[in-house]
Enzyme design. Structure first.
Site, PDB file in Angstrom:
ATOM      1  N   MET A 166       0.854  -1.357  -0.071  1.00  0.00           N
ATOM      2  CA  MET A 166      -0.040  -0.070   0.067  1.00  0.00           C
ATOM      3  C   MET A 166       1.013   1.246  -0.003  1.00  0.00           C
ATOM      4  O   MET A 166       0.295   2.295   0.335  1.00  0.00           O
ATOM      5  CB  MET A 166      -0.769   0.057   1.309  1.00  0.00           C
ATOM      6  CG  MET A 166      -1.872  -1.099   1.012  1.00  0.00           C
ATOM      7  SD  MET A 166      -3.407  -0.913   1.931  1.00  0.00           S
ATOM      8  CE  MET A 166      -3.067  -0.511   3.565  1.00  0.00           C
ATOM      9  N   LEU A 206       6.686   3.133   2.047  1.00  0.00           N
ATOM     10  CA  LEU A 206       7.637   1.984   2.070  1.00  0.00           C
ATOM     11  C   LEU A 206       8.541   2.186   3.074  1.00  0.00           C
ATOM     12  O   LEU A 206       9.092   3.212   3.045  1.00  0.00           O
ATOM     13  CB  LEU A 206       8.195   1.720   0.573  1.00  0.00           C
ATOM     14  CG  LEU A 206       7.259   1.254  -0.318  1.00  0.00           C
ATOM     15  CD1 LEU A 206       7.878   1.207  -1.796  1.00  0.00           C
ATOM     16  CD2 LEU A 206       6.446   0.442  -0.037  1.00  0.00           C
ATOM     17  N   HIS A 207       8.937   1.126   3.636  1.00  0.00           N
ATOM     18  CA  HIS A 207      10.068   1.123   4.649  1.00  0.00           C
ATOM     19  C   HIS A 207      10.799  -0.041   4.646  1.00  0.00           C
ATOM     20  O   HIS A 207      10.634  -0.708   3.623  1.00  0.00           O
ATOM     21  CB  HIS A 207       9.404   1.237   6.208  1.00  0.00           C
ATOM     22  CG  HIS A 207       8.480   0.148   6.336  1.00  0.00           C
ATOM     23  ND1 HIS A 207       8.668  -1.070   6.372  1.00  0.00           N
ATOM     24  CD2 HIS A 207       6.983   0.382   6.663  1.00  0.00           C
ATOM     25  CE1 HIS A 207       7.405  -1.913   6.709  1.00  0.00           C
ATOM     26  NE2 HIS A 207       6.526  -1.139   7.076  1.00  0.00           N
ATOM     27  N   HIS A 229       9.279  -3.261   3.876  1.00  0.00           N
ATOM     28  CA  HIS A 229       9.089  -3.644   2.198  1.00  0.00           C
ATOM     29  C   HIS A 229      10.147  -4.005   1.433  1.00  0.00           C
ATOM     30  O   HIS A 229       9.940  -5.012   0.672  1.00  0.00           O
ATOM     31  CB  HIS A 229       8.196  -2.361   1.741  1.00  0.00           C
ATOM     32  CG  HIS A 229       6.910  -2.159   2.101  1.00  0.00           C
ATOM     33  ND1 HIS A 229       6.992  -0.973   3.346  1.00  0.00           N
ATOM     34  CD2 HIS A 229       5.929  -2.638   2.331  1.00  0.00           C
ATOM     35  CE1 HIS A 229       5.639  -0.743   3.644  1.00  0.00           C
ATOM     36  NE2 HIS A 229       4.937  -1.850   3.221  1.00  0.00           N
ATOM     37  N   GLY A 268       4.896 -10.356   4.059  1.00  0.00           N
ATOM     38  CA  GLY A 268       5.622 -10.254   5.174  1.00  0.00           C
ATOM     39  C   GLY A 268       4.913 -11.116   6.377  1.00  0.00           C
ATOM     40  O   GLY A 268       3.839 -11.011   6.734  1.00  0.00           O
ATOM     41  N   ASP A 320       2.275  -9.055   9.299  1.00  0.00           N
ATOM     42  CA  ASP A 320       0.839  -9.388   8.912  1.00  0.00           C
ATOM     43  C   ASP A 320       0.731 -10.807   8.803  1.00  0.00           C
ATOM     44  O   ASP A 320       0.158 -11.157   7.631  1.00  0.00           O
ATOM     45  CB  ASP A 320       0.212  -8.534   7.704  1.00  0.00           C
ATOM     46  CG  ASP A 320       0.454  -7.196   7.688  1.00  0.00           C
ATOM     47  OD1 ASP A 320       0.152  -6.486   8.728  1.00  0.00           O
ATOM     48  OD2 ASP A 320       1.200  -6.687   7.040  1.00  0.00           O
ATOM     49  N   GLY A 348      10.509  -6.935   9.779  1.00  0.00           N
ATOM     50  CA  GLY A 348      11.690  -6.246   9.950  1.00  0.00           C
ATOM     51  C   GLY A 348      11.402  -5.327  11.268  1.00  0.00           C
ATOM     52  O   GLY A 348      10.341  -5.012  11.542  1.00  0.00           O
ATOM     53  N   SER A 357       4.098   1.012   8.454  1.00  0.00           N
ATOM     54  CA  SER A 357       3.835   2.424   7.998  1.00  0.00           C
ATOM     55  C   SER A 357       2.837   3.372   9.238  1.00  0.00           C
ATOM     56  O   SER A 357       2.980   4.414   9.292  1.00  0.00           O
ATOM     57  CB  SER A 357       2.748   2.483   6.746  1.00  0.00           C
ATOM     58  OG  SER A 357       3.307   1.680   5.521  1.00  0.00           O
ATOM     59  N   ARG A 358       2.154   2.462   9.833  1.00  0.00           N
ATOM     60  CA  ARG A 358       1.313   3.205  10.913  1.00  0.00           C
ATOM     61  C   ARG A 358       2.345   3.626  12.010  1.00  0.00           C
ATOM     62  O   ARG A 358       1.658   4.485  12.649  1.00  0.00           O
ATOM     63  CB  ARG A 358       0.115   2.142  11.246  1.00  0.00           C
ATOM     64  CG  ARG A 358      -0.887   1.969  10.298  1.00  0.00           C
ATOM     65  CD  ARG A 358      -2.341   1.308  10.640  1.00  0.00           C
ATOM     66  NE  ARG A 358      -3.056   1.345   9.729  1.00  0.00           N
ATOM     67  CZ  ARG A 358      -3.309   0.316   8.974  1.00  0.00           C
ATOM     68  NH1 ARG A 358      -2.532  -0.792   9.061  1.00  0.00           N
ATOM     69  NH2 ARG A 358      -4.224   0.573   7.987  1.00  0.00           N
TER      70      ARG A 358
END
Lengths: 277, 277
Positions: free
Chosen positions: B26, B29-30, B33, B144, B147, B173, B183-184
């Site tokens: 979505m 990116l970090h 990802h 990942g 989730d 990660g 992301s949150r």
């Protein structure tokens, strides 16, 4: 013609097959199926036909157990028709946990027309066709217009889920007296078989009235129902609908389809005619 | 790196691409990802990453509108990571009728754990992943473990619907203090960010107790919940489950996963650790 029973083997064949056309069937093949195969052959390098009586699309009390299994005759017909692969899946490989956990859920149209009388039927159809598409990975797939609501559900599903398959509709095959070819015609007694073409005659008559400008769909539907019932049929529905969406048709609509389902004795017959102006 | 927005263009690219790995995201990116992208690159000729904030998997009152959109930064990261195609679909092409008519309906697990707090979420995930699979037609796809329930749903879906994709799980990660990358995390205040690693510390502590032979899962769950609530968290769940099925775990189970979801202020964080013996 290769007969393949395993998913992995079918996928390995698929990888070197070029443009593939697919005709999913439940077997007990008649000329209607062979017309699908002929269309498929004209459109692709290779043709895969599947034979699988899909438990998931039969309801309680329906004819899953009685449905005719005629593998040897089917296999000979497909060989003669130039089919490249007959996929005859093992039920335990397609449904290893017996139940299907993930289903493709169609929208409300699944509960109308035939869906009102066969709860869960179109969910079962959408799910097994998705599974077969994922296994065969065809470039195109041929479906008969005889199962018009099924064709609609599959076209809409392919579009809505972005399935990479072209859906090719093929006209309904008919006996000389007009009766739509169907495996279920084999359930009819001689007397019922003689009566059966009345269903198509009513659809054709409604088509003629519509082409002549009649717009009172409800009267046309009621008159057909009444005559069928007077001749011993139990009528599930006779309906004029929009051809492209299967939604309720309003007066003045240009693209229509007249659909019917009715029972003669223990046999449920369906048929339809398009009225496209 | 090509940026492709149209489905037809993406499919045309796919036809000549060899073995393709796919990483659906979505965006925003970090490093988590980028670990998926790295895994993807090692396993295929070409890597496709999608960025699409999928409205279908957000509930009423969730953060669909607030979800961070950082296309330029994301695009630069993916270019540096050697991605071949960035698929950035146009929402109106993916959902032309706005609503999605056909959905992939997961079984009861969709209503447990995160699903109990996010009704419809996993249906939305299963459906959009199916659509993206049908468009990209990847040989494999990386997801990942952060989730974990999503990964479970997708693995089960691929298996049950015979989708021709290998699902590759990739480890979560983490920041140096243990917080799972998400992301949150960007929603957290400085104070909340300092508090956030407590979630992982509890999961790691439960793992250690399980490895030491503790079998009273309910006490472990209750103690973690109590401490989190004492530090200002609102806990959705802390649960020990079977790692392979996500079903309720019974004493003596060898393959476990400890999963948690809890809220700090307005931010909902999830994490998990596997305990495999």
């Amino acid at each position: 013609m290769e007969v393949i029973r395993n998913i992995a083997e079918l996928r390995a064949w698929r990888r070197q097959a070029g443009k593939v056309a697919f005709v999913p069937t439940m077997g007990n093949l008649h000329e209607g199926h062979l017309a699908l195969v002929k269309e498929a052959r004209q459109r692709a390098d290779k043709v895969v036909v599947s034979i699988f009586v899909n438990r998931l699309q039969f309801g309680q009390g329906e004819d899953f157990d009685a449905y005719p299994r005629t593998f040897d005759a089917d296999s000979a017909k497909l060989r003669d028709a130039g089919v490249d692969v007959l996929f005859f899946p093992i039920e335990q490989e397609l449904y290893p946990r017996i139940r299907q956990d993930f289903n493709v859920e169609p929208p409300h149209i699944q509960n109308e027309l035939c869906g009102a009388f066969r709860p869960g039927h179109f969910r079962g159809v959408a799910t097994v066709v998705t599974k077969l598409f994922n296994i065969v990975q065809p470039d195109l797939a041929c479906f008969g217009k005889k199962d018009y609501q099924q064709l609609h559900v599959i076209k809409a599903m392919v579009d809505d889920l972005n399935q990479p398959v072209e859906v090719v509709p093929v006209d309904t095959g008919r006996a000389e007296d007009g009766l739509a070819l169907s495996s279920r015609n084999g359930y009819l007694s001689a007397e019922e078989r003689a009566e059966a073409p009345r269903l198509y005659r009513h659809l054709a008559a409604i088509r003629d009235r519509l082409l002549a400008g009649e717009q009172d769909y409800a009267s046309l539907e009621a008159a057909a129902r009444q005559d069928l019932e007077a001749h011993g049929w139990r009528v599930d529905y006779v309906e004029v609908r929009q051809a492209d969406t299967l939604e309720i048709a309003h007066a003045g609509e240009k693209r229509l389809v007249v659909l019917a389902a009715a029972r003669l004795g223990k046999t449920r017959l369906i048929d339809n005619v398009e009225v496209l102006r």
